[in-house]
Design a protein around this motif. Structure first.
Motif, PDB file in Angstrom:
ATOM      1  N   HIS A 203       0.810  -1.217   0.000  1.00 41.91           N
ATOM      2  CA  HIS A 203       0.000   0.000   0.000  1.00 41.91           C
ATOM      3  C   HIS A 203       0.848   1.276   0.000  1.00 41.91           C
ATOM      4  O   HIS A 203       0.310   2.381   0.015  1.00 41.91           O
ATOM      5  CB  HIS A 203      -0.921   0.006   1.224  1.00 41.91           C
TER       6      HIS A 203
ATOM      7  N   GLN B  49       2.551   2.455   2.419  1.00 39.85           N
ATOM      8  CA  GLN B  49       2.350   3.146   3.684  1.00 39.85           C
ATOM      9  C   GLN B  49       3.572   3.010   4.590  1.00 39.85           C
ATOM     10  O   GLN B  49       4.267   2.004   4.555  1.00 39.85           O
ATOM     11  CB  GLN B  49       1.126   2.577   4.405  1.00 39.85           C
TER      12      GLN B  49
ATOM     13  N   ALA C 264       0.702  -1.600  11.057  1.00 38.00           N
ATOM     14  CA  ALA C 264      -0.272  -2.454  10.381  1.00 38.00           C
ATOM     15  C   ALA C 264      -0.934  -3.292  11.467  1.00 38.00           C
ATOM     16  O   ALA C 264      -0.471  -4.389  11.789  1.00 38.00           O
ATOM     17  CB  ALA C 264       0.414  -3.347   9.347  1.00 38.00           C
TER      18      ALA C 264
ATOM     19  N   ASN D 266       4.989  -1.558   2.039  1.00 39.16           N
ATOM     20  CA  ASN D 266       4.743  -0.979   3.352  1.00 39.16           C
ATOM     21  C   ASN D 266       5.993  -1.063   4.209  1.00 39.16           C
ATOM     22  O   ASN D 266       6.761  -2.039   4.127  1.00 39.16           O
ATOM     23  CB  ASN D 266       3.602  -1.706   4.062  1.00 39.16           C
TER      24      ASN D 266
END
Length: 298
Positions: free
Chosen positions: A169, A171, A175, A200
């Protein structure tokens, strides 16, 4: 078809796995590697002798689920002179399909955390020593799941390693779904060891994770062909394969010792980017932890 290892690809210098396999061989069948993913083209020439159950097979070789499951399993189990990594073809690879195979133009429901947890527990009960999760679930990163936590608790209590793809993602941050301290989280990098823009990253990944190649990895595709596979889904099997080869040297070792060696005690960890997986360094760490002679060679 013989269990010869695949030829090293562009990923070999990054992972040290070609040097690890020179010490360990193709793996030990006592080390059972569970794969929670899509179904697998078990008739692919590179997988036909892997002994996987018909229930793991694809019903629709054109489905995205079949394509993904075949790619991940072949990275671990491909045999012969396959261009796929074939990281531990001597181990026992046990697929547990969870993705549906949508008909052409159709859609599948998202995988729910409870379904993911059930699949992990099923593999543990089937004898898996390592579980590879090159996937996410509905709500991944948005909420912590008691069901998934319980499954990871069960894995830790039973001495089963869990390797989880960090996700794609792009990011940087926590998580929550994968916040349990037991799984090893895997971020993806390019052939130069730089994190992929979509991978991520985060403090948890930096502290208890590893970086592995995840760009254009050649692996099997349904129907007998091959595909370029990218992302953290492609990176996770490199870590799973390393763990399987380490454990193959002494299958009676506790999971905590193999996990510690994989993560390499004393390795500096002060970034959201984890260190690169290193097969030979992990073997040396395992030998130090167990008092065995260190491997020879560079």
């Amino acid at each position: 078809m013989t269990e010869t290892r695949a030829q090293p690809g562009r990923w070999a210098p990054l992972t040290g796995l070609h040097r690890l396999t020179a010490q360990t061989g193709a793996g030990n069948p006592r080390v059972v590697v569970g794969v929670v993913d899509g179904p697998v083209d078990i008739g692919h020439p590179d997988l036909a002798d892997a002994g996987m159950a018909a229930s793991a097979g694809c019903r629709n070789v054109r489905s995205a689920a079949c394509r993904h499951g075949t790619a991940v399993v072949a990275m671990l189990a491909a045999r012969g002179e396959s261009p796929a990594p074939g990281l531990c073809p001597g181990c026992t690879v046990l697929p547990r399909p969870v993705f549906c195979e949508a008909p052409k133009g159709g859609t599948c429901p998202a995988l729910r955390p409870a379904e993911l947890a059930t699949a992990v527990v099923d593999l543990i009960e089937a004898g898996a020593r390592i579980v590879n999760l090159s996937l996410g679930a509905e709500g991944s990163g948005l909420a912590r799941s008691r069901a998934v936590d319980d499954a990871f608790d069960h894995a830790q209590a039973r001495g089963v390693l869990v390797v989880v793809a960090a996700g794609n993602h792009g990011q940087v941050g926590p998580a929550p779904l994968m916040a349990h301290p037991w799984p090893v989280l895997v971020a993806a990098c390019d052939q130069n060891g730089r994190p992929l823009p979509g991978s991520n990253l985060g403090i948890g990944i930096g502290l208890r994770g590893l970086l592995a190649p995840g760009l254009g990895i050649v692996t099997a595709a349904p129907g007998g062909g091959y595909q370029a596979f990218s992302g953290t889904s492609a990176a996770a099997p490199f870590v799973t394969g390393t763990a399987a080869l380490l454990w193959s040297t002494a299958p009676s070792l506790p999971a905590a010792v193999v996990r510690a060696a994989l993560l390499r005690p004393g390795l500096p960890r002060s970034s959201v980017v984890p260190p690169l997986v290193d097969g030979l360094a992990a073997l040396r760490a395992l030998n130090r932890l167990t008092g065995r002679p260190l491997p020879q060679g560079p």
